[in-house]
Design a protein around this motif. Structure first.
Motif, mmCIF file in Angstrom:
data_model
loop_
_atom_site.group_PDB
_atom_site.id
_atom_site.type_symbol
_atom_site.label_atom_id
_atom_site.label_comp_id
_atom_site.label_asym_id
_atom_site.label_seq_id
_atom_site.Cartn_x
_atom_site.Cartn_y
_atom_site.Cartn_z
ATOM 1 N N GLY A 139 7.216 -8.877 -5.098
ATOM 2 C CA GLY A 139 6.460 -9.691 -4.178
ATOM 3 C C GLY A 139 6.804 -11.160 -4.365
ATOM 4 N N ASN A 140 5.956 -12.015 -3.844
ATOM 5 C CA ASN A 140 6.179 -13.455 -3.943
ATOM 6 C C ASN A 140 5.930 -13.991 -5.351
ATOM 7 O OD1 ASN A 140 6.753 -13.824 -1.155
ATOM 8 N ND2 ASN A 140 4.579 -13.570 -0.747
ATOM 9 N N MET A 141 4.907 -13.477 -6.001
ATOM 10 C CA MET A 141 4.521 -13.981 -7.315
ATOM 11 C C MET A 141 4.516 -12.909 -8.400
ATOM 12 S SD MET A 141 1.446 -16.552 -6.190
ATOM 13 C CE MET A 141 1.206 -17.198 -7.824
ATOM 14 N N TYR A 142 4.489 -11.655 -7.991
ATOM 15 C CA TYR A 142 4.349 -10.551 -8.937
ATOM 16 C C TYR A 142 5.403 -9.484 -8.680
ATOM 17 C CZ TYR A 142 -0.263 -12.599 -9.636
ATOM 18 O OH TYR A 142 -1.286 -13.472 -9.898
ATOM 19 N N VAL A 143 5.752 -8.776 -9.747
ATOM 20 C CA VAL A 143 6.592 -7.592 -9.638
ATOM 21 C C VAL A 143 5.707 -6.393 -9.964
ATOM 22 C CG1 VAL A 143 8.580 -6.344 -10.546
ATOM 23 C CG2 VAL A 143 8.684 -8.828 -10.282
ATOM 24 N N PHE A 144 5.667 -5.447 -9.057
ATOM 25 C CA PHE A 144 4.903 -4.220 -9.235
ATOM 26 C C PHE A 144 5.888 -3.134 -9.655
ATOM 27 C CE2 PHE A 144 2.720 -6.905 -6.329
ATOM 28 C CZ PHE A 144 1.371 -6.714 -6.562
ATOM 29 N N ARG A 145 5.685 -2.576 -10.846
ATOM 30 C CA ARG A 145 6.565 -1.522 -11.352
ATOM 31 C C ARG A 145 5.794 -0.209 -11.382
ATOM 32 N NH1 ARG A 145 7.872 -5.680 -14.865
ATOM 33 N NH2 ARG A 145 9.925 -6.511 -14.411
ATOM 34 N N LYS A 146 6.279 0.731 -10.625
ATOM 35 C CA LYS A 146 5.684 2.061 -10.640
ATOM 36 C C LYS A 146 6.428 2.850 -11.715
ATOM 37 C CE LYS A 146 3.742 5.106 -7.203
ATOM 38 N NZ LYS A 146 3.795 5.506 -5.802
ATOM 39 N N ILE A 147 5.780 3.030 -12.846
ATOM 40 C CA ILE A 147 6.396 3.716 -13.980
ATOM 41 C C ILE A 147 6.530 5.208 -13.666
ATOM 42 C CG2 ILE A 147 6.206 4.200 -16.448
ATOM 43 C CD1 ILE A 147 6.653 1.177 -15.625
ATOM 44 N N HIS A 197 0.833 -1.205 0.000
ATOM 45 C CA HIS A 197 0.000 0.000 0.000
ATOM 46 C C HIS A 197 0.870 1.258 0.000
ATOM 47 C CE1 HIS A 197 -2.595 3.142 1.746
ATOM 48 N NE2 HIS A 197 -3.532 2.544 1.005
ATOM 49 N N ASP A 198 1.889 1.274 0.835
ATOM 50 C CA ASP A 198 2.786 2.438 0.885
ATOM 51 C C ASP A 198 3.499 2.636 -0.448
ATOM 52 O OD1 ASP A 198 2.008 2.907 3.486
ATOM 53 O OD2 ASP A 198 3.888 2.212 4.376
ATOM 54 N N PHE A 199 3.987 1.560 -1.029
ATOM 55 C CA PHE A 199 4.669 1.660 -2.317
ATOM 56 C C PHE A 199 3.742 2.271 -3.375
ATOM 57 C CE2 PHE A 199 5.539 -0.224 -6.507
ATOM 58 C CZ PHE A 199 6.780 0.331 -6.746
ATOM 59 N N ILE A 200 2.500 1.833 -3.391
ATOM 60 C CA ILE A 200 1.553 2.298 -4.407
ATOM 61 C C ILE A 200 1.114 3.735 -4.158
ATOM 62 C CG2 ILE A 200 -0.802 1.946 -5.290
ATOM 63 C CD1 ILE A 200 -0.260 -1.084 -4.890
ATOM 64 N N THR A 201 0.848 4.087 -2.912
ATOM 65 C CA THR A 201 0.178 5.361 -2.644
ATOM 66 C C THR A 201 1.086 6.529 -2.269
ATOM 67 O OG1 THR A 201 -0.208 4.757 -0.327
ATOM 68 C CG2 THR A 201 -1.948 4.212 -1.930
ATOM 69 N N PHE A 204 7.588 7.491 -3.496
ATOM 70 C CA PHE A 204 7.922 6.384 -4.394
ATOM 71 C C PHE A 204 7.391 6.766 -5.775
ATOM 72 C CE2 PHE A 204 7.496 3.981 -0.336
ATOM 73 C CZ PHE A 204 8.798 3.497 -0.271
ATOM 74 N N ARG A 205 8.097 7.626 -6.473
ATOM 75 C CA ARG A 205 7.625 8.108 -7.784
ATOM 76 C C ARG A 205 7.812 7.065 -8.873
ATOM 77 N NH1 ARG A 205 6.229 13.417 -7.711
ATOM 78 N NH2 ARG A 205 6.939 14.542 -5.879
ATOM 79 N N SER A 206 8.836 6.250 -8.735
ATOM 80 C CA SER A 206 9.060 5.154 -9.675
ATOM 81 C C SER A 206 9.873 4.084 -8.942
ATOM 82 C CB SER A 206 9.804 5.630 -10.920
ATOM 83 O OG SER A 206 11.093 6.087 -10.588
ATOM 84 N N GLY A 207 9.879 2.890 -9.509
ATOM 85 C CA GLY A 207 10.633 1.808 -8.888
ATOM 86 C C GLY A 207 9.880 0.501 -8.952
#
Length: 90
Positions: free
Chosen positions: A37-45, A22-26, A30-33
């Motif tokens: 996770g365990n099964m997925y990679v979340f990329r903040k473009i 939640h912190d990473f997303i909101t 964290f403007r990009s990066g």
């Protein structure tokens, strides 16, 4: 179950994982990066757009599955998922 719900079902194991994601997303600092996770990679473009890559599908098939979403949509769905599953994840 939609794609984001399935991602959260697969990825979230406890309250700490929820808070970190939640912190990473909101959070705007964290403007990009990437968040791995365990099964997925979340990329903040950037602060408005997130890609989610299914790492397990790639390992099993050699084909990448990458879905893109507006950051606000991912944040809303994550919060809805938390509200519906908070007791189980605590």
């Amino acid at each position: 179950m939609n794609y984001l719900e399935q991602v959260f079902e697969d990825e979230l194991m406890d309250a700490e994982t929820y808070k970190t994601l939640h912190d990473f997303i909101t959070l705007d600092n964290f403007r990009s990066g990437e968040y791995e996770g365990n099964m997925y990679v979340f990329r903040k473009i950037d602060h408005t757009y997130i890609q989610i890559e299914d790492e397990v599908a790639f390992e099993n098939t050699g084909k990448r599955r990458v879905e893109g979403f507006q950051t606000e949509q991912v944040a809303r769905e994550l919060e809805r998922y938390w509200e519906a599953n908070e007791e189980r994840l605590k």
